[in-house]
Write an enzyme that holds these catalytic residues in place. Structure first.
Site, PDB file in Angstrom:
ATOM      1  N   ARG A 288      20.707  11.850 -34.432  1.00  0.00           N
ATOM      2  CA  ARG A 288      21.789  11.731 -33.454  1.00  0.00           C
ATOM      3  C   ARG A 288      21.503  10.675 -32.382  1.00  0.00           C
ATOM      4  NH1 ARG A 288      19.261  16.679 -33.109  1.00  0.00           N
ATOM      5  NH2 ARG A 288      18.604  17.517 -31.066  1.00  0.00           N
TER       6      ARG A 288
ATOM      7  N   HIS B 157      17.460  13.222 -25.385  1.00  0.00           N
ATOM      8  CA  HIS B 157      18.038  14.560 -25.448  1.00  0.00           C
ATOM      9  C   HIS B 157      18.028  15.215 -24.069  1.00  0.00           C
ATOM     10  CE1 HIS B 157      17.582  14.280 -29.887  1.00  0.00           C
ATOM     11  NE2 HIS B 157      16.492  13.587 -29.563  1.00  0.00           N
TER      12      HIS B 157
ATOM     13  N   ASN C 210      26.166  20.375 -31.216  1.00  0.00           N
ATOM     14  CA  ASN C 210      26.775  20.579 -29.899  1.00  0.00           C
ATOM     15  C   ASN C 210      28.122  21.295 -30.053  1.00  0.00           C
ATOM     16  OD1 ASN C 210      25.566  17.393 -28.780  1.00  0.00           O
ATOM     17  ND2 ASN C 210      24.872  19.392 -28.066  1.00  0.00           N
TER      18      ASN C 210
ATOM     19  N   ASN D  67       8.232  -8.616   0.577  1.00  0.00           N
ATOM     20  CA  ASN D  67       7.855  -7.261   0.985  1.00  0.00           C
ATOM     21  C   ASN D  67       8.259  -7.000   2.428  1.00  0.00           C
ATOM     22  OD1 ASN D  67       6.789  -4.712   0.871  1.00  0.00           O
ATOM     23  ND2 ASN D  67       4.655  -5.357   1.042  1.00  0.00           N
TER      24      ASN D  67
ATOM     25  N   GLU E 267      13.679  16.001 -28.951  1.00  0.00           N
ATOM     26  CA  GLU E 267      14.068  17.118 -28.093  1.00  0.00           C
ATOM     27  C   GLU E 267      12.974  18.183 -28.068  1.00  0.00           C
ATOM     28  OE1 GLU E 267      15.240  18.280 -25.585  1.00  0.00           O
ATOM     29  OE2 GLU E 267      17.377  18.598 -25.920  1.00  0.00           O
TER      30      GLU E 267
ATOM     31  N   ARG F   1      21.832  10.645 -22.967  1.00  0.00           N
ATOM     32  CA  ARG F   1      21.698  11.503 -24.136  1.00  0.00           C
ATOM     33  C   ARG F   1      22.449  10.881 -25.306  1.00  0.00           C
ATOM     34  NH1 ARG F   1      23.745  17.274 -22.315  1.00  0.00           N
ATOM     35  NH2 ARG F   1      23.376  17.728 -24.535  1.00  0.00           N
ATOM     36  N   HIS F   2      22.140  11.362 -26.485  1.00  0.00           N
ATOM     37  CA  HIS F   2      22.913  10.982 -27.665  1.00  0.00           C
ATOM     38  C   HIS F   2      24.368  11.414 -27.478  1.00  0.00           C
ATOM     39  CE1 HIS F   2      22.935  15.253 -28.677  1.00  0.00           C
ATOM     40  NE2 HIS F   2      21.639  15.256 -28.364  1.00  0.00           N
TER      41      HIS F   2
ATOM     42  N   LEU G 131      12.639  36.504 -20.497  1.00  0.00           N
ATOM     43  CA  LEU G 131      11.483  35.744 -20.021  1.00  0.00           C
ATOM     44  C   LEU G 131      11.862  34.292 -19.720  1.00  0.00           C
ATOM     45  CD1 LEU G 131       8.642  37.035 -22.378  1.00  0.00           C
ATOM     46  CD2 LEU G 131       8.848  37.434 -19.915  1.00  0.00           C
TER      47      LEU G 131
ATOM     48  N   ALA H 135      16.728  18.046 -22.595  1.00  0.00           N
ATOM     49  CA  ALA H 135      15.487  18.444 -21.934  1.00  0.00           C
ATOM     50  C   ALA H 135      14.607  17.233 -21.619  1.00  0.00           C
ATOM     51  CB  ALA H 135      14.716  19.442 -22.800  1.00  0.00           C
TER      52      ALA H 135
ATOM     53  N   LYS I 180       0.825  -1.216   0.000  1.00  0.00           N
ATOM     54  CA  LYS I 180       0.000   0.000   0.000  1.00  0.00           C
ATOM     55  C   LYS I 180       0.855   1.260   0.000  1.00  0.00           C
ATOM     56  CE  LYS I 180      -2.213  -1.123   3.735  1.00  0.00           C
ATOM     57  NZ  LYS I 180      -1.439  -2.391   3.935  1.00  0.00           N
TER      58      LYS I 180
ATOM     59  N   TYR J 130       9.010  23.326 -21.109  1.00  0.00           N
ATOM     60  CA  TYR J 130       9.191  22.103 -20.331  1.00  0.00           C
ATOM     61  C   TYR J 130       7.839  21.564 -19.871  1.00  0.00           C
ATOM     62  CZ  TYR J 130      14.291  22.005 -19.961  1.00  0.00           C
ATOM     63  OH  TYR J 130      15.632  21.883 -20.227  1.00  0.00           O
TER      64      TYR J 130
END
Length: 476
Positions: free
Chosen positions: A334, A419, A291, A196, A354, A284-285, A378, A421, A78, A394
């Protein structure tokens, strides 16, 4: 619907059970929380974060607060389910919190109360009083939290009698107008129960520095005290309630009376999780041509060093000898090239692409600052909710990745090659990070994040490869 409030929670012609307690609408003369007619709500505050919004981020999902009540014998998973569900709901933007009655008991007792399973005997009157008190305190705190800022509360306790669940219905649904979903975990496989106990209960605050063999014996006796009074949710007797019953941690399910979108999402999530041992690898790649240039977005090839990483990743997977491994990539070259040397079945997911940088795709950050200075400011002010013009935020990416999370929960061993993000969003889910932290989670090039689910969380091992690469963590 249950009887009038003046009668609920009364013990009728029943013997006391380990989880029975007498309760009144005012909890023995003390007002529970602010009185409100059924269905009415006081103004509710949403818990804010420094990234500019409230902790929950999906007001369209929760117009009325929800309470999820766990049901089941001890050692049925639970708390595992409660914590996992809380992590998921918070990740999709629903402000969720667990109220674990066991934690309240331990805090109230300060170790003096629990000596053995006798604490849970039905005829232990002193212990019954303590357990009554802490159950009430947890329920009171839960409703006060929902009344002010919460969206979903999970009441984590055994709740094994029909009388107890009827009382909770009267308070949660009748008195406060919140929506109520019972989640019962049923497991009679002795191997699963024993595992458990050994994984979770041996390390419980109830058994500090106690021999594991004694823990197994004592906790098994505790279970038997509860079993004597256990009344499972019944398809006919409890047909008025919304509930899901999970048998043997996902072997089969019984679902009754799902009332809204949030309940449906909750039920679907619970039908996808499992407890089988598995490992998730996130990476990531390899370094890409963009890059090297400091350019964001695009669909370019790997650099020379990126291809070296792809070869090293293939050797790593071979050396690990991971059974039944599946490899997932995005649709971008990639990531596909990074998986080229891995001998395992592969799937390409568009959802793993990405974050879309919109009009900023193909630009360096110096170019973005020069062309779109206001947008650049911003983004720095609110990185999680900032949406690139013509692109994504995001926040959007989390919504896009929800089906990926569902499939990851269903699978066993998976390697995700994606990627920066995207990895931040996935790591935020598994490591229970909030929206302030999410856009800043480290997701380095030429690094594998090995995630191993454990009892109430996830262990992460960061495996760095000795291959250089241009890796600006401020990008995206």
């Amino acid at each position: 619907m249950g009887p009038d409030n003046e009668n609920f929670g009364k013990n009728e012609d029943k013997e006391n059970s380990p989880c029975d307690f007498d309760i009144s609408p005012t909890f023995g003369g003390k007002q529970f929380v602010t009185e409100a007619p059924k269905g009415s709500m006081l103004p509710r505050l949403r818990k804010t974060t420094t990234c500019g919004g409230f902790l929950g981020n999906s007001p369209q999902l929760v117009r009325t607060p929800h309470v999820i009540v766990m049901v089941g014998l001890p050692a049925r998973g639970k708390t595992f389910i409660s914590k996992k569900l809380t992590r998921y709901l918070n990740w999709i933007g629903v402000n969720t919190q667990v109220f674990n009655v066991g934690d309240y008991r331990r805090k109230a007792c300060e170790k003096q109360c629990y000596r053995s399973n006798d604490f849970f005997r039905a005829d232990n009157q002193d212990a019954q009083k303590v357990r009554h008190q802490v159950a009430v305190e947890a329920l009171e705190d839960m409703c006060q939290w929902l009344d002010v800022e919460g969206e979903v509360a999970i009441y984590d306790a055994t709740n094994t009698t029909r009388e107890r669940r009827h009382m909770l219905h009267n308070i949660v649904s009748v008195k406060y107008g919140y929506k109520l979903l019972f989640v019962e975990s049923v497991c009679e496989d002795p191997k699963v129960v024993e595992a458990n106990i050994m994984e979770c209960k041996v390390n419980s605050p109830d058994y500090v520095d106690v021999d594991p063999d004694y823990v197994m014996k004592d906790f098994s006796s505790r279970i038997e005290h509860y079993r004597k009074a256990y009344e499972p949710l019944d398809e006919e007797l409890d047909r008025a309630y919304s509930f899901i019953k999970l048998y043997n941690v996902g072997e089969k399910f019984l679902v009754n009376k799902v009332l809204d979108h949030l309940m449906a999402k909750t039920v679907y999530y619970l039908m996808n999780i499992h407890i089988f041992p598995r490992t998730i690898y996130l990476t990531r790649h390899g370094e890409s041509e963009f890059n090297v240039k400091g350019v964001i977005g695009g669909d370019c090839n790997l650099s020379v060093r990126g291809n070296q990483y792809a070869q090293a990743l293939g050797k790593f997977v071979k050396d690990q000898n991971i059974p039944n491994l599946q490899v997932w990539t995005s649709h971008m070259r990639r990531t596909i090239q990074s998986a080229a040397y891995i001998d395992a079945p592969r799937e390409e997911w568009k959802a793993l692409n990405e974050i879309d940088a919109g009009v900023c795709e193909g630009l360096t950050y110096e170019e973005i600052r020069a062309r779109f200075p206001a947008e650049f400011v911003l983004r720095d002010q609110n990185k999680f909710r900032y949406r690139y013009h013509g692109g994504e935020s995001y926040e959007d990416l989390v919504a896009r990745l929800e089906p990926v999370i569902m499939e990851l929960e269903r699978k066993e061993n998976v390697m995700v090659i994606s990627h920066q993000a995207v990895l931040r969003c996935l790591l935020a889910y598994f490591l229970d990070k909030n929206y302030d932290e999410l856009p800043h989670i480290s997701s380095r090039l030429h690094t594998v994040y090995k995630l191993t689910p454990v009892a109430y969380g996830c262990m992460v091992e960061e495996i760095r490869f000795p291959i250089d690469g241009e890796d600006d963590q401020d990008l995206l």
